[in-house]
Write a protein that holds these residues in place. Sequence first.
Motif, PDB file in Angstrom:
ATOM      1  N   LYS A  83       6.936   0.307  84.239  1.00  0.00           N
ATOM      2  CA  LYS A  83       6.520   0.848  85.530  1.00  0.00           C
ATOM      3  C   LYS A  83       5.001   0.886  85.598  1.00  0.00           C
ATOM      4  O   LYS A  83       4.369   1.682  84.900  1.00  0.00           O
ATOM      5  N   LEU A 135       2.998  18.395  87.329  1.00  0.00           N
ATOM      6  CA  LEU A 135       3.625  17.567  88.355  1.00  0.00           C
ATOM      7  C   LEU A 135       4.723  16.685  87.756  1.00  0.00           C
ATOM      8  O   LEU A 135       5.807  16.539  88.337  1.00  0.00           O
ATOM      9  N   LEU A 136       4.456  16.137  86.571  1.00  0.00           N
ATOM     10  CA  LEU A 136       5.451  15.307  85.899  1.00  0.00           C
ATOM     11  C   LEU A 136       6.682  16.125  85.524  1.00  0.00           C
ATOM     12  O   LEU A 136       7.817  15.670  85.664  1.00  0.00           O
ATOM     13  N   LYS A 143       7.825  18.792  87.032  1.00  0.00           N
ATOM     14  CA  LYS A 143       8.589  19.118  88.239  1.00  0.00           C
ATOM     15  C   LYS A 143       9.390  17.927  88.748  1.00  0.00           C
ATOM     16  O   LYS A 143      10.480  18.084  89.302  1.00  0.00           O
ATOM     17  N   SER A 144       8.839  16.738  88.572  1.00  0.00           N
ATOM     18  CA  SER A 144       9.514  15.553  89.099  1.00  0.00           C
ATOM     19  C   SER A 144      10.567  14.992  88.151  1.00  0.00           C
ATOM     20  O   SER A 144      11.426  14.218  88.562  1.00  0.00           O
ATOM     21  N   TRP A 164      12.278   6.972  86.704  1.00  0.00           N
ATOM     22  CA  TRP A 164      12.878   6.794  88.027  1.00  0.00           C
ATOM     23  C   TRP A 164      12.303   7.741  89.075  1.00  0.00           C
ATOM     24  O   TRP A 164      12.460   7.507  90.271  1.00  0.00           O
ATOM     25  N   THR A 165      11.682   8.825  88.637  1.00  0.00           N
ATOM     26  CA  THR A 165      11.263   9.855  89.591  1.00  0.00           C
ATOM     27  C   THR A 165       9.760  10.154  89.537  1.00  0.00           C
ATOM     28  O   THR A 165       9.268  10.967  90.319  1.00  0.00           O
ATOM     29  N   MET A 166       9.034   9.504  88.650  1.00  0.00           N
ATOM     30  CA  MET A 166       7.609   9.791  88.481  1.00  0.00           C
ATOM     31  C   MET A 166       6.846   9.468  89.764  1.00  0.00           C
ATOM     32  O   MET A 166       6.944   8.358  90.280  1.00  0.00           O
ATOM     33  N   PRO A 167       6.080  10.415  90.267  1.00  0.00           N
ATOM     34  CA  PRO A 167       5.315  10.158  91.487  1.00  0.00           C
ATOM     35  C   PRO A 167       4.129   9.231  91.221  1.00  0.00           C
ATOM     36  O   PRO A 167       3.702   9.099  90.069  1.00  0.00           O
ATOM     37  N   PRO A 168       3.603   8.582  92.234  1.00  0.00           N
ATOM     38  CA  PRO A 168       2.400   7.745  92.033  1.00  0.00           C
ATOM     39  C   PRO A 168       1.263   8.596  91.485  1.00  0.00           C
ATOM     40  O   PRO A 168       1.041   9.712  91.946  1.00  0.00           O
ATOM     41  N   LEU A 169       0.585   8.064  90.488  1.00  0.00           N
ATOM     42  CA  LEU A 169      -0.486   8.819  89.842  1.00  0.00           C
ATOM     43  C   LEU A 169      -1.844   8.257  90.248  1.00  0.00           C
ATOM     44  O   LEU A 169      -2.002   7.058  90.352  1.00  0.00           O
TER      45      LEU A 169
END
Length: 274
Positions: free
Chosen positions: A170, A225-226, A228-229, A269-274
């Motif tokens: 990813k 953030l990681l 939580k996601s 699968w769920t990591m937000p854009p960093l």
Amino acid sequence: MKTLYILHILFDEDYFKVKESRNFTGKVVLVTGSDSGIGAGIVKLFSILGASVVVTGRKAPSVHKVAQEIQELSPYKLKPLEVVADVTKTEDLKRLLSATVDRFGRLDVLVNNAGIYKFNSIEDQNITEEWDQIFAVDLRAIVELNHLAVPLLEKTNGAIIDMSSIEAMKPISKFLAYNCAKAALDMMTRVLAIELGPKGIRVNSLNPGYTDVPNALLPKELVDLLKKSAPLGRVAFPLDVAKGVVFLASTDAQFITGANLVVDGGLIWTMPPL
């Protein structure tokens, strides 16, 4: 009928052998970058499971500290081999392997864990210098150590585990060289699985997500953030990753080679854009 019966008995015996699949007594395990973080977690678990381990890193005090902890954890109080080495130096890699053989007489498992993790972008003024530095540690050093270790691992039907990352799968902005190095590492793992399988050597890579270790690169807000996601509500601990490495080294994985084992709690699968 008699032949079928014999095969059935042997098959059942193999089931019972699984009870001992995590017993590494008599095995020798070398983990690069094992003086801290994930690497320290890996050698600790192997030691608890009975293996003789090699602790190595660039700083003697941290190597010695982990080695002392490991000896206490070993059920046999086995003294680890301590080797201070820089994986980017050919002479150090040769010394690391020769010291392992001199002490233990063999090598069963090689875990290529040492690596560096840096922010960089195509717009950086020194991008080619950063690229060369990361590839030297995260790819070239692993190629060379694998090359040097093949004759030893062939004698023991050993295993190689290359420490990769979900960033091989990813892409993440601002980690250009690291993403590319880990993607190349995964491909190297597959190629070596094909080349070394006939020699009895299995080669796999383990792809962790973000792992909670001291002195981590990412700021706390980003780590939160990681967490939580992530589907499982947390990031990995070194023990989570170590369990995956031990599985790939064990007889439970004796028919697994050329694979990527993702150990990230579903974060990929769920990591937000960093």
